[in-house]
Design a protein around this motif. Structure first.
Motif, PDB file in Angstrom:
ATOM      1  N   ALA A 183      -2.368 -10.841  29.085  1.00 45.06           N
ATOM      2  CA  ALA A 183      -2.676 -10.447  27.709  1.00 45.06           C
ATOM      3  C   ALA A 183      -2.864 -11.668  26.819  1.00 45.06           C
ATOM      4  O   ALA A 183      -3.757 -11.685  25.971  1.00 45.06           O
ATOM      5  CB  ALA A 183      -1.556  -9.565  27.161  1.00 45.06           C
ATOM      6  N   ALA A 184      -2.055 -12.702  27.038  1.00 45.67           N
ATOM      7  CA  ALA A 184      -2.198 -13.923  26.242  1.00 45.67           C
ATOM      8  C   ALA A 184      -3.524 -14.622  26.528  1.00 45.67           C
ATOM      9  O   ALA A 184      -4.223 -15.065  25.609  1.00 45.67           O
ATOM     10  CB  ALA A 184      -1.034 -14.866  26.515  1.00 45.67           C
ATOM     11  N   VAL A 185      -3.890 -14.696  27.797  1.00 42.75           N
ATOM     12  CA  VAL A 185      -5.134 -15.374  28.163  1.00 42.75           C
ATOM     13  C   VAL A 185      -6.342 -14.613  27.636  1.00 42.75           C
ATOM     14  O   VAL A 185      -7.192 -15.169  26.924  1.00 42.75           O
ATOM     15  CB  VAL A 185      -5.229 -15.554  29.698  1.00 42.75           C
ATOM     16  CG1 VAL A 185      -6.612 -15.999  30.117  1.00 42.75           C
ATOM     17  CG2 VAL A 185      -4.185 -16.544  30.178  1.00 42.75           C
ATOM     18  N   PHE A 186      -6.436 -13.329  27.965  1.00 41.30           N
ATOM     19  CA  PHE A 186      -7.605 -12.560  27.551  1.00 41.30           C
ATOM     20  C   PHE A 186      -7.610 -12.301  26.049  1.00 41.30           C
ATOM     21  O   PHE A 186      -8.675 -12.239  25.427  1.00 41.30           O
ATOM     22  CB  PHE A 186      -7.696 -11.254  28.330  1.00 41.30           C
ATOM     23  CG  PHE A 186      -8.030 -11.463  29.773  1.00 41.30           C
ATOM     24  CD1 PHE A 186      -9.241 -12.024  30.147  1.00 41.30           C
ATOM     25  CD2 PHE A 186      -7.130 -11.130  30.767  1.00 41.30           C
ATOM     26  CE1 PHE A 186      -9.551 -12.238  31.474  1.00 41.30           C
ATOM     27  CE2 PHE A 186      -7.429 -11.338  32.099  1.00 41.30           C
ATOM     28  CZ  PHE A 186      -8.640 -11.898  32.445  1.00 41.30           C
ATOM     29  N   GLY A 187      -6.431 -12.160  25.451  1.00 44.00           N
ATOM     30  CA  GLY A 187      -6.364 -12.008  24.002  1.00 44.00           C
ATOM     31  C   GLY A 187      -6.809 -13.267  23.280  1.00 44.00           C
ATOM     32  O   GLY A 187      -7.492 -13.207  22.256  1.00 44.00           O
ATOM     33  N   GLY A 188      -6.434 -14.425  23.826  1.00 45.05           N
ATOM     34  CA  GLY A 188      -6.886 -15.688  23.240  1.00 45.05           C
ATOM     35  C   GLY A 188      -8.387 -15.860  23.337  1.00 45.05           C
ATOM     36  O   GLY A 188      -9.043 -16.293  22.376  1.00 45.05           O
ATOM     37  N   ILE A 189      -8.939 -15.513  24.477  1.00 41.67           N
ATOM     38  CA  ILE A 189     -10.391 -15.606  24.647  1.00 41.67           C
ATOM     39  C   ILE A 189     -11.092 -14.646  23.688  1.00 41.67           C
ATOM     40  O   ILE A 189     -12.081 -14.997  23.036  1.00 41.67           O
ATOM     41  CB  ILE A 189     -10.786 -15.325  26.107  1.00 41.67           C
ATOM     42  CG1 ILE A 189     -10.274 -16.448  27.009  1.00 41.67           C
ATOM     43  CG2 ILE A 189     -12.294 -15.176  26.253  1.00 41.67           C
ATOM     44  CD1 ILE A 189     -10.406 -16.153  28.485  1.00 41.67           C
ATOM     45  N   GLY A 190     -10.569 -13.426  23.576  1.00 42.65           N
ATOM     46  CA  GLY A 190     -11.157 -12.455  22.651  1.00 42.65           C
ATOM     47  C   GLY A 190     -11.060 -12.900  21.206  1.00 42.65           C
ATOM     48  O   GLY A 190     -12.004 -12.728  20.430  1.00 42.65           O
ATOM     49  N   ALA A 191      -9.934 -13.501  20.835  1.00 39.35           N
ATOM     50  CA  ALA A 191      -9.770 -13.982  19.460  1.00 39.35           C
ATOM     51  C   ALA A 191     -10.745 -15.108  19.152  1.00 39.35           C
ATOM     52  O   ALA A 191     -11.321 -15.167  18.058  1.00 39.35           O
ATOM     53  CB  ALA A 191      -8.334 -14.443  19.241  1.00 39.35           C
ATOM     54  N   ILE A 192     -10.938 -15.994  20.109  1.00 43.57           N
ATOM     55  CA  ILE A 192     -11.899 -17.094  19.906  1.00 43.57           C
ATOM     56  C   ILE A 192     -13.304 -16.545  19.720  1.00 43.57           C
ATOM     57  O   ILE A 192     -14.036 -16.967  18.818  1.00 43.57           O
ATOM     58  CB  ILE A 192     -11.836 -18.094  21.073  1.00 43.57           C
ATOM     59  CG1 ILE A 192     -10.526 -18.868  21.014  1.00 43.57           C
ATOM     60  CG2 ILE A 192     -13.020 -19.044  21.051  1.00 43.57           C
ATOM     61  CD1 ILE A 192     -10.259 -19.726  22.215  1.00 43.57           C
ATOM     62  N   PHE A 193     -13.701 -15.585  20.551  1.00 41.18           N
ATOM     63  CA  PHE A 193     -15.032 -14.985  20.397  1.00 41.18           C
ATOM     64  C   PHE A 193     -15.154 -14.280  19.045  1.00 41.18           C
ATOM     65  O   PHE A 193     -16.193 -14.353  18.387  1.00 41.18           O
ATOM     66  CB  PHE A 193     -15.335 -13.998  21.525  1.00 41.18           C
ATOM     67  CG  PHE A 193     -15.777 -14.651  22.790  1.00 41.18           C
ATOM     68  CD1 PHE A 193     -16.720 -15.657  22.790  1.00 41.18           C
ATOM     69  CD2 PHE A 193     -15.256 -14.248  24.008  1.00 41.18           C
ATOM     70  CE1 PHE A 193     -17.135 -16.261  23.959  1.00 41.18           C
ATOM     71  CE2 PHE A 193     -15.661 -14.838  25.182  1.00 41.18           C
ATOM     72  CZ  PHE A 193     -16.605 -15.845  25.152  1.00 41.18           C
ATOM     73  N   PHE A 194     -14.096 -13.584  18.633  1.00 45.75           N
ATOM     74  CA  PHE A 194     -14.131 -12.878  17.351  1.00 45.75           C
ATOM     75  C   PHE A 194     -14.285 -13.858  16.191  1.00 45.75           C
ATOM     76  O   PHE A 194     -15.105 -13.660  15.302  1.00 45.75           O
ATOM     77  CB  PHE A 194     -12.861 -12.041  17.194  1.00 45.75           C
ATOM     78  CG  PHE A 194     -12.784 -11.312  15.891  1.00 45.75           C
ATOM     79  CD1 PHE A 194     -13.572 -10.199  15.665  1.00 45.75           C
ATOM     80  CD2 PHE A 194     -11.931 -11.739  14.895  1.00 45.75           C
ATOM     81  CE1 PHE A 194     -13.514  -9.522  14.465  1.00 45.75           C
ATOM     82  CE2 PHE A 194     -11.859 -11.074  13.692  1.00 45.75           C
ATOM     83  CZ  PHE A 194     -12.653  -9.960  13.477  1.00 45.75           C
ATOM     84  N   LEU A 195     -13.480 -14.925  16.200  1.00 45.97           N
ATOM     85  CA  LEU A 195     -13.542 -15.894  15.108  1.00 45.97           C
ATOM     86  C   LEU A 195     -14.853 -16.676  15.108  1.00 45.97           C
ATOM     87  O   LEU A 195     -15.408 -16.974  14.045  1.00 45.97           O
ATOM     88  CB  LEU A 195     -12.352 -16.854  15.188  1.00 45.97           C
ATOM     89  CG  LEU A 195     -10.994 -16.200  14.942  1.00 45.97           C
ATOM     90  CD1 LEU A 195      -9.883 -17.212  15.173  1.00 45.97           C
ATOM     91  CD2 LEU A 195     -10.923 -15.629  13.541  1.00 45.97           C
ATOM     92  N   LYS A 196     -15.356 -17.021  16.281  1.00 40.78           N
ATOM     93  CA  LYS A 196     -16.639 -17.719  16.362  1.00 40.78           C
ATOM     94  C   LYS A 196     -17.782 -16.819  15.913  1.00 40.78           C
ATOM     95  O   LYS A 196     -18.748 -17.282  15.314  1.00 40.78           O
ATOM     96  CB  LYS A 196     -16.916 -18.206  17.786  1.00 40.78           C
ATOM     97  CG  LYS A 196     -16.071 -19.355  18.224  1.00 40.78           C
ATOM     98  CD  LYS A 196     -16.596 -20.605  17.610  1.00 40.78           C
ATOM     99  CE  LYS A 196     -15.915 -21.795  18.228  1.00 40.78           C
ATOM    100  NZ  LYS A 196     -16.414 -23.036  17.694  1.00 40.78           N
ATOM    101  N   GLY A 197     -17.680 -15.535  16.185  1.00 43.09           N
ATOM    102  CA  GLY A 197     -18.736 -14.614  15.800  1.00 43.09           C
ATOM    103  C   GLY A 197     -18.787 -14.340  14.312  1.00 43.09           C
ATOM    104  O   GLY A 197     -19.826 -13.962  13.782  1.00 43.09           O
TER     105      GLY A 197
END
Length: 98
Positions: free
Chosen positions: A73-87
């Motif tokens: 959850a930490a790994v995939f949540g971090g990746i998702g958060a980065i994509f969200f913030l970059k988008g």
């Protein structure tokens, strides 16, 4: 053209079938399965001796169920958060929308 497709299909079929055949006809997995059965029997005996301690499965350890879930959850949540913030503030964001 058909000969090329046939050759590609043969190569893909070999890539899929070869690992299955190696595991099906190797004796190494039989030895490990016996070890797994003996380890499982030993774990059951230990759990029966220590009834107050539970089954002995480390649910909250890093190699347990909750630990692995937390790590993933930490790994995939971090990746998702980065994509969200970059988008939200990228180069292609529509002008005038926040």
């Amino acid at each position: 053209m058909m000969n090329k497709i046939t050759m590609i299909g043969f190569v893909v079929l070999c890539m899929i079938a070869l690992p299955s055949a190696v595991f099906a006809y190797s004796d190494a997995t039989a030895d490990k399965s016996l070890e797994r059965v003996l380890a499982a029997q030993k774990a059951v005996e230990i759990a029966k001796q220590n009834k107050g301690a539970g089954s002995g499965t480390p649910y909250f350890a890093l190699e347990g169920v909750a630990g692995a879930s937390a790590i993933s959850a930490a790994v995939f949540g971090g990746i998702g958060a980065i994509f969200f913030l970059k988008g939200r503030n990228g180069r292609y964001v529509a002008q005038g929308r926040g």
